[in-house]
Write an enzyme that holds these catalytic residues in place. Structure first.
Site, PDB file in Angstrom:
ATOM      1  N   ASN A  10     -13.804 -42.871  50.386  1.00 12.74           N
ATOM      2  CA  ASN A  10     -12.956 -41.843  50.999  1.00 12.74           C
ATOM      3  C   ASN A  10     -13.532 -40.494  50.606  1.00 12.74           C
ATOM      4  O   ASN A  10     -13.409 -40.070  49.456  1.00 12.74           O
ATOM      5  CB  ASN A  10     -11.522 -42.000  50.470  1.00 12.74           C
ATOM      6  CG  ASN A  10     -10.623 -40.852  50.904  1.00 12.74           C
ATOM      7  OD1 ASN A  10     -10.973 -40.093  51.809  1.00 12.74           O
ATOM      8  ND2 ASN A  10      -9.473 -40.727  50.255  1.00 12.74           N
ATOM      9  N   LYS A  12     -12.636 -37.646  51.563  1.00 15.17           N
ATOM     10  CA  LYS A  12     -11.626 -36.577  51.561  1.00 15.17           C
ATOM     11  C   LYS A  12     -12.180 -35.346  52.310  1.00 15.17           C
ATOM     12  O   LYS A  12     -12.895 -35.501  53.280  1.00 15.17           O
ATOM     13  CB  LYS A  12     -11.202 -36.239  50.133  1.00 15.17           C
ATOM     14  CG  LYS A  12     -10.838 -37.480  49.319  1.00 15.17           C
ATOM     15  CD  LYS A  12     -10.140 -37.137  48.055  1.00 15.17           C
ATOM     16  CE  LYS A  12      -9.972 -38.398  47.208  1.00 15.17           C
ATOM     17  NZ  LYS A  12      -8.998 -38.265  46.164  1.00 15.17           N
ATOM     18  N   HIS A  93      -2.353 -42.342  52.367  1.00 11.92           N
ATOM     19  CA  HIS A  93      -2.965 -41.927  51.093  1.00 11.92           C
ATOM     20  C   HIS A  93      -1.964 -41.051  50.338  1.00 11.92           C
ATOM     21  O   HIS A  93      -1.227 -40.270  50.939  1.00 11.92           O
ATOM     22  CB  HIS A  93      -4.264 -41.171  51.371  1.00 11.92           C
ATOM     23  CG  HIS A  93      -5.061 -40.950  50.127  1.00 11.92           C
ATOM     24  ND1 HIS A  93      -4.756 -39.966  49.225  1.00 11.92           N
ATOM     25  CD2 HIS A  93      -6.136 -41.606  49.619  1.00 11.92           C
ATOM     26  CE1 HIS A  93      -5.612 -40.020  48.210  1.00 11.92           C
ATOM     27  NE2 HIS A  93      -6.461 -41.012  48.431  1.00 11.92           N
ATOM     28  N   GLU A  95      -2.285 -38.427  48.760  1.00 16.22           N
ATOM     29  CA  GLU A  95      -2.414 -36.985  49.017  1.00 16.22           C
ATOM     30  C   GLU A  95      -1.700 -36.610  50.311  1.00 16.22           C
ATOM     31  O   GLU A  95      -1.146 -35.517  50.429  1.00 16.22           O
ATOM     32  CB  GLU A  95      -3.907 -36.597  49.034  1.00 16.22           C
ATOM     33  CG  GLU A  95      -4.483 -36.591  47.614  1.00 16.22           C
ATOM     34  CD  GLU A  95      -5.976 -36.847  47.510  1.00 16.22           C
ATOM     35  OE1 GLU A  95      -6.677 -36.768  48.531  1.00 16.22           O
ATOM     36  OE2 GLU A  95      -6.430 -37.153  46.385  1.00 16.22           O
ATOM     37  N   GLU A 164      -3.261 -47.721  44.819  1.00 11.37           N
ATOM     38  CA  GLU A 164      -3.834 -46.554  44.164  1.00 11.37           C
ATOM     39  C   GLU A 164      -2.762 -45.841  43.344  1.00 11.37           C
ATOM     40  O   GLU A 164      -1.988 -45.041  43.898  1.00 11.37           O
ATOM     41  CB  GLU A 164      -4.374 -45.580  45.211  1.00 11.37           C
ATOM     42  CG  GLU A 164      -5.445 -46.147  46.108  1.00 11.37           C
ATOM     43  CD  GLU A 164      -6.332 -45.041  46.667  1.00 11.37           C
ATOM     44  OE1 GLU A 164      -7.511 -45.051  46.346  1.00 11.37           O
ATOM     45  OE2 GLU A 164      -5.820 -44.165  47.368  1.00 11.37           O
ATOM     46  N   GLY A 170      -8.595 -39.390  40.900  1.00  9.30           N
ATOM     47  CA  GLY A 170      -9.335 -38.176  40.561  1.00  9.30           C
ATOM     48  C   GLY A 170      -9.142 -37.701  39.130  1.00  9.30           C
ATOM     49  O   GLY A 170      -9.503 -36.575  38.797  1.00  9.30           O
ATOM     50  N   SER A 209     -10.119 -43.549  40.404  1.00  3.81           N
ATOM     51  CA  SER A 209     -11.154 -43.327  39.387  1.00  3.81           C
ATOM     52  C   SER A 209     -12.097 -44.509  39.198  1.00  3.81           C
ATOM     53  O   SER A 209     -12.604 -44.738  38.095  1.00  3.81           O
ATOM     54  CB  SER A 209     -10.523 -42.919  38.046  1.00  3.81           C
ATOM     55  OG  SER A 209      -9.898 -41.652  38.167  1.00  3.81           O
TER      56      SER A 209
HETATM   57  C1  PEP Z   1      -8.862 -41.811  46.469  1.00  2.00           C
HETATM   58  O1  PEP Z   1      -8.629 -40.655  46.706  1.00  2.00           O
HETATM   59  O2  PEP Z   1      -8.569 -42.694  47.302  1.00  2.00           O
HETATM   60  C2  PEP Z   1      -9.487 -42.133  45.191  1.00  2.00           C
HETATM   61  C3  PEP Z   1      -9.426 -43.355  44.762  1.00  2.00           C
HETATM   62  O3  PEP Z   1     -10.096 -41.101  44.534  1.00  2.00           O
HETATM   63  P1  PEP Z   1     -10.952 -41.194  43.150  1.00  2.00           P
HETATM   64  O4  PEP Z   1     -11.817 -42.429  43.252  1.00  2.00           O
HETATM   65  O5  PEP Z   1     -11.723 -39.951  43.094  1.00  2.00           O
HETATM   66  O6  PEP Z   1      -9.942 -41.349  42.057  1.00  2.00           O
END
Ligand code: PEP
Length: 251
Positions: A10, A12, A93, A95, A164, A170, A209
Site C-alpha cells: 500500500n 498510500k 483502511h 486511515e 491491521e 507506521g 509495521s
Molecule cells: C498500512 O498502512 O496498511 C500499513 C500496514 O502500513 P505500515 O506497513 O507502514 O505499518
C-alpha cells in the site's frame, strides 16, 4: 487447503512517475516467486501506467466510492479503477476510517461496489490501542468483519481480509505472534460463521509495521495468509524480501 500467500504493498499518498522504476523492479522480482500473489496499490494517478507495464504483479486502488458515478468530486468509482487496469481495491483502511469518517456500513458498500465492478477486494479491520488495552480487541475486530464484509454470494478468491491493528501501522510496533494468531483465529471463525464453508478459503493478511526483518516470523503465524505492507513496500529491496519470506519452498 493451503491458500496461496498474498503480499500487497500500500503506497498510500507516495509516488510520482519516478517511482515506476521501483514498481518495475518489484514486478521482475515477483516473477521469481510464482507461488506468491503480489499486488501494489499505488496512488490513483499511477494505477493505469503501472498496470500497463505489470506482468507478474496485480495493481489496485487504495479506495473507491460506493456509487458507480455521479456528483462526488474527487472520488473514484470501482469501475473506473477496473477501467484503468486495476484488479483489486483496498477498502476500510484505518486511515480512511479515521480521517474520512468511514463506518462499517460505508466500507461494506464500497466492497460491494468493488465486487460488482469485477475487482478483488481487501477489507481492512483493526483495533485501536485503547480498545486493545480495554480487552476489546477481538470484539471490535470481529464486529468490523461482520459489519464491513460484502453481503450476498461472495467468491472467496475475490475477498481478502486484512487485520491491521491501528497502533501498529507506521509505528514500528507489532503485536506478538501469539496475539496475531489469536486474532486471525477469531477472524477465521467469524468468516466461517458469515460465509459458511467458503469462509475457510478467504485469505487473512496481517498488516502493521511488517518489514524485511520481521516478515518471516509474522507470516509463519497461524492462519496468516500474507501481509499488507505500507512503508516497506516503497522500495523493491525491502518489499521483495517480504515476498521471498512468503514463498513456500522458495516459490
Ligand atoms: C498500512 O498502512 O496498511 C500499513 C500496514 O502500513 P505500515 O506497513 O507502514 O505499518
Amino acid at each position: 487447503m493451503a491458500l496461496r500467500p498474498y503480499i500487497v504493498g500500500n503506497w498510500k499518498m507516495n509516488g510520482t512517475r519516478a517511482m515506476l522504476a521501483e514498481a518495475r523492479s518489484i514486478d521482475r522480482g515477483a516473477a521469481r516467486h510464482p507461488g506468491v500473489q503480489v499486488g501494489i496499490a499505488p496512488p490513483f494517478t499511477l494505477v493505469h501506467t503501472m498496470a500497463e507495464a505489470a506482468e507478474a504483479i496485480g495493481v489496485g486502488g487504495q479506495d473507491c466510492h460506493a456509487k458507480a458515478s455521479g456528483a462526488f468530486t474527487g472520488d473514484v468509482a470501482a469501475a473506473m479503477l477496473a477501467d484503468a487496469g486495476a484488479g483489486f481495491v483496498i477498502v476500510g483502511h484505518s486511515e480512511r476510517r479515521a480521517m474520512h469518517g468511514e463506518a462499517d456500513a460505508d466500507v461494506r458498500a464500497k466492497a460491494e461496489a468493488a465486487l460488482a465492478a469485477g475487482l478483488g477486494v481487501i477489507v481492512c479491520v483493526g483495533e485501536t490501542e485503547a480498545q486493545r488495552d480495554a480487552g476489546q480487541a477481538e470484539a471490535v475486530v470481529t464486529g468490523q468483519v461482520a459489519g464491513s464484509l460484502p453481503q450476498g454470494d461472495v467468491a472467496a478468491a475475490q475477498l481478502t481480509v486484512a487485520y491491521e491493528p491501528v497502533w501498529a501501522i507506521g509505528t514500528g510496533r507489532v503485536p506478538s505472534v501469539d496475539d496475531v494468531s489469536a486474532m486471525h483465529r477469531a477472524i477465521r471463525a467469524k468468516l466461517v460463521e458469515l460465509l459458511g464453508e467458503g469462509g475457510a478459503d478467504v485469505r487473512i493478511l496481517y498488516g502493521g509495521s511488517v518489514n524485511a526483518g520481521n516478515a518471516a516470523e509474522l507470516l509463519a503465524a497461524e492462519d496468516v495468509g500474507g501481509a499488507l505492507v505500507g512503508g516497506a513496500s516503497l522500495t523493491a529491496e525491502s518489499f521483495l524480501t517480504i515476498v521471498a519470506a512468503a514463498a513456500i519452498d522458495g516459490e
